[in-house]
Design a protein around this motif. Structure first.
Motif, PDB file in Angstrom:
ATOM      1  N   THR A 121      56.696 -69.338  77.030  1.00 27.76           N
ATOM      2  CA  THR A 121      55.755 -69.727  75.542  1.00 27.76           C
ATOM      3  C   THR A 121      56.035 -69.777  73.877  1.00 27.76           C
ATOM      4  O   THR A 121      56.671 -68.909  74.012  1.00 27.76           O
ATOM      5  CB  THR A 121      54.269 -70.125  75.044  1.00 27.76           C
ATOM      6  OG1 THR A 121      53.241 -68.933  75.770  1.00 27.76           O
ATOM      7  CG2 THR A 121      53.440 -70.628  77.059  1.00 27.76           C
ATOM      8  N   GLY A 122      56.090 -70.194  72.625  1.00 28.27           N
ATOM      9  CA  GLY A 122      56.659 -70.418  71.810  1.00 28.27           C
ATOM     10  C   GLY A 122      57.671 -70.293  71.277  1.00 28.27           C
ATOM     11  O   GLY A 122      58.908 -69.177  71.588  1.00 28.27           O
ATOM     12  N   ASN A 123      58.130 -71.113  70.525  1.00 32.28           N
ATOM     13  CA  ASN A 123      59.894 -71.235  70.170  1.00 32.28           C
ATOM     14  C   ASN A 123      60.309 -71.064  70.958  1.00 32.28           C
ATOM     15  O   ASN A 123      61.515 -70.332  71.161  1.00 32.28           O
ATOM     16  CB  ASN A 123      59.625 -70.973  68.802  1.00 32.28           C
ATOM     17  CG  ASN A 123      59.089 -71.282  67.969  1.00 32.28           C
ATOM     18  OD1 ASN A 123      58.960 -72.183  67.777  1.00 32.28           O
ATOM     19  ND2 ASN A 123      58.654 -70.233  67.414  1.00 32.28           N
ATOM     20  N   VAL A 124      60.606 -71.286  72.490  1.00 30.87           N
ATOM     21  CA  VAL A 124      61.783 -70.924  73.150  1.00 30.87           C
ATOM     22  C   VAL A 124      62.873 -71.731  73.132  1.00 30.87           C
ATOM     23  O   VAL A 124      63.394 -72.606  72.632  1.00 30.87           O
ATOM     24  CB  VAL A 124      61.053 -71.547  75.345  1.00 30.87           C
ATOM     25  CG1 VAL A 124      61.952 -71.312  75.892  1.00 30.87           C
ATOM     26  CG2 VAL A 124      59.569 -71.263  75.064  1.00 30.87           C
ATOM     27  N   LEU A 125      64.034 -70.631  73.536  1.00 29.10           N
ATOM     28  CA  LEU A 125      64.781 -71.671  73.065  1.00 29.10           C
ATOM     29  C   LEU A 125      65.931 -71.033  74.509  1.00 29.10           C
ATOM     30  O   LEU A 125      66.236 -69.992  74.856  1.00 29.10           O
ATOM     31  CB  LEU A 125      65.934 -70.420  72.132  1.00 29.10           C
ATOM     32  CG  LEU A 125      67.448 -70.628  72.014  1.00 29.10           C
ATOM     33  CD1 LEU A 125      67.368 -71.990  71.390  1.00 29.10           C
ATOM     34  CD2 LEU A 125      67.796 -69.846  70.531  1.00 29.10           C
ATOM     35  N   LEU A 126      66.310 -71.677  74.576  1.00 25.18           N
ATOM     36  CA  LEU A 126      67.210 -71.645  76.419  1.00 25.18           C
ATOM     37  C   LEU A 126      68.710 -71.709  75.865  1.00 25.18           C
ATOM     38  O   LEU A 126      69.121 -73.091  75.562  1.00 25.18           O
ATOM     39  CB  LEU A 126      66.854 -72.522  77.591  1.00 25.18           C
ATOM     40  CG  LEU A 126      67.564 -72.600  79.017  1.00 25.18           C
ATOM     41  CD1 LEU A 126      67.401 -70.923  79.507  1.00 25.18           C
ATOM     42  CD2 LEU A 126      67.086 -73.503  80.189  1.00 25.18           C
ATOM     43  N   THR A 127      69.578 -70.943  76.186  1.00 25.92           N
ATOM     44  CA  THR A 127      71.421 -71.197  76.366  1.00 25.92           C
ATOM     45  C   THR A 127      72.081 -71.478  78.000  1.00 25.92           C
ATOM     46  O   THR A 127      71.545 -70.170  78.435  1.00 25.92           O
ATOM     47  CB  THR A 127      71.807 -69.731  75.962  1.00 25.92           C
ATOM     48  OG1 THR A 127      71.124 -69.935  74.150  1.00 25.92           O
ATOM     49  CG2 THR A 127      73.443 -70.070  75.220  1.00 25.92           C
ATOM     50  N   GLN A 128      72.547 -72.111  77.995  1.00 20.21           N
ATOM     51  CA  GLN A 128      73.600 -72.327  79.454  1.00 20.21           C
ATOM     52  C   GLN A 128      74.578 -72.209  79.244  1.00 20.21           C
ATOM     53  O   GLN A 128      74.800 -73.600  78.672  1.00 20.21           O
ATOM     54  CB  GLN A 128      72.603 -72.884  80.298  1.00 20.21           C
ATOM     55  CG  GLN A 128      70.885 -73.158  80.567  1.00 20.21           C
ATOM     56  CD  GLN A 128      70.690 -74.089  80.999  1.00 20.21           C
ATOM     57  OE1 GLN A 128      71.168 -75.490  80.760  1.00 20.21           O
ATOM     58  NE2 GLN A 128      70.510 -74.038  81.875  1.00 20.21           N
ATOM     59  N   GLY A 129      75.583 -71.297  79.221  1.00 21.05           N
ATOM     60  CA  GLY A 129      76.738 -71.452  78.616  1.00 21.05           C
ATOM     61  C   GLY A 129      76.963 -71.721  77.144  1.00 21.05           C
ATOM     62  O   GLY A 129      76.339 -71.617  76.546  1.00 21.05           O
ATOM     63  N   GLU A 130      77.761 -72.693  76.567  1.00 23.77           N
ATOM     64  CA  GLU A 130      78.015 -73.330  75.390  1.00 23.77           C
ATOM     65  C   GLU A 130      76.215 -74.575  75.248  1.00 23.77           C
ATOM     66  O   GLU A 130      76.236 -75.354  74.228  1.00 23.77           O
ATOM     67  CB  GLU A 130      78.935 -74.254  75.494  1.00 23.77           C
ATOM     68  CG  GLU A 130      80.405 -73.145  75.267  1.00 23.77           C
ATOM     69  CD  GLU A 130      81.427 -74.021  74.952  1.00 23.77           C
ATOM     70  OE1 GLU A 130      81.143 -75.521  74.691  1.00 23.77           O
ATOM     71  OE2 GLU A 130      82.198 -72.784  74.912  1.00 23.77           O
ATOM     72  N   ASN A 131      76.021 -74.947  75.964  1.00 25.33           N
ATOM     73  CA  ASN A 131      74.449 -75.703  76.124  1.00 25.33           C
ATOM     74  C   ASN A 131      72.861 -74.515  75.604  1.00 25.33           C
ATOM     75  O   ASN A 131      73.473 -73.770  75.947  1.00 25.33           O
ATOM     76  CB  ASN A 131      74.000 -76.110  77.551  1.00 25.33           C
ATOM     77  CG  ASN A 131      75.578 -77.400  77.873  1.00 25.33           C
ATOM     78  OD1 ASN A 131      75.769 -77.584  77.081  1.00 25.33           O
ATOM     79  ND2 ASN A 131      75.019 -77.413  79.032  1.00 25.33           N
ATOM     80  N   VAL A 132      72.517 -75.804  74.909  1.00 25.52           N
ATOM     81  CA  VAL A 132      71.505 -75.584  74.287  1.00 25.52           C
ATOM     82  C   VAL A 132      70.568 -75.632  73.882  1.00 25.52           C
ATOM     83  O   VAL A 132      70.280 -77.381  73.832  1.00 25.52           O
ATOM     84  CB  VAL A 132      71.242 -74.974  72.483  1.00 25.52           C
ATOM     85  CG1 VAL A 132      70.452 -73.676  72.071  1.00 25.52           C
ATOM     86  CG2 VAL A 132      73.257 -73.995  72.947  1.00 25.52           C
ATOM     87  N   MET A 133      69.110 -75.635  75.314  1.00 31.53           N
ATOM     88  CA  MET A 133      67.865 -76.505  74.240  1.00 31.53           C
ATOM     89  C   MET A 133      66.492 -75.821  74.322  1.00 31.53           C
ATOM     90  O   MET A 133      66.513 -74.348  74.126  1.00 31.53           O
ATOM     91  CB  MET A 133      67.621 -76.635  75.930  1.00 31.53           C
ATOM     92  CG  MET A 133      66.567 -77.893  77.227  1.00 31.53           C
ATOM     93  SD  MET A 133      65.946 -78.138  78.338  1.00 31.53           S
ATOM     94  CE  MET A 133      67.037 -78.916  78.820  1.00 31.53           C
ATOM     95  N   SER A 134      65.307 -76.550  73.276  1.00 32.84           N
ATOM     96  CA  SER A 134      64.889 -75.868  72.344  1.00 32.84           C
ATOM     97  C   SER A 134      63.559 -76.658  72.960  1.00 32.84           C
ATOM     98  O   SER A 134      63.125 -77.743  73.020  1.00 32.84           O
ATOM     99  CB  SER A 134      65.246 -75.559  71.305  1.00 32.84           C
ATOM    100  OG  SER A 134      64.949 -76.680  71.124  1.00 32.84           O
TER     101      SER A 134
END
Length: 162
Positions: A121-134
């Motif tokens: 929780t709290g400003n989550v940043l997910l990186t999967q290879g070159e893809n990014v999700m927040s």
């Protein structure tokens, strides 16, 4: 005909926020052997026998199989009535969860060990290879590698090239 086109465009814009509120994601790499031993290293450890809690602080690194979790502080909560079994790990302060192919950052993470889930929780940043999700919240099932991102989800996807 013009009103139909306007309706379709307006409908598309109204659907965008709904789509971006919750996003199902697949985690091919953020999986863990939830039966593997949990190893914790830190600069300091405080144990409270009465409450059954142990607090690791300073450069905390938690490892289980190929999964790693890094934070400034991790509180270990034991199962009620059995202080030999870990119930939860609550990580705070610059939390990073990594696997071989993915990484997630957040302000806090709660690892429910028996359930095999991690909630960031709290400003989550997910990186999967070159893809990014927040987003604001990410729930990962470590056994299946599935997850859900919620709370103003934003995704940047890099299309494959030939």
């Amino acid at each position: 005909m013009r009103s139909l086109a306007s309706f379709l465009i307006l409908s598309a814009f109204l659907l965008i926020p709904a789509i971006t509120q919750a996003q199902q994601v697949t985690f091919g790499g953020i999986r863990a052997d939830t039966k593997a031993p949990v190893e914790i290293t830190a600069d300091k450890l405080n144990v409270n026998q009465e409450s059954g809690k142990a607090v690791f602080s300073g450069n905390v690194l938690v490892g289980q199989g190929t999964m790693r979790l890094k934070a400034e502080q991790v509180e270990v909560q034991y199962a009620k009535g059995d202080r030999t079994k870990i119930s939860q790990l609550v990580a705070t302060g610059g939390v990073t969860l990594v696997s071989e192919t993915e990484a997630a950052e957040a302000q806090q993470a709660v690892y429910d060990v028996p359930a095999g889930t991690v909630v960031l929780t709290g400003n989550v940043l997910l990186t999967q290879g070159e893809n990014v999700m927040s987003g604001n919240w990410l729930n990962v099932d470590l056994r299946t590698g599935s997850g859900q991102m919620d709370g103003r989800v934003r995704t940047i996807l890099k299309p494959g090239t030939k």
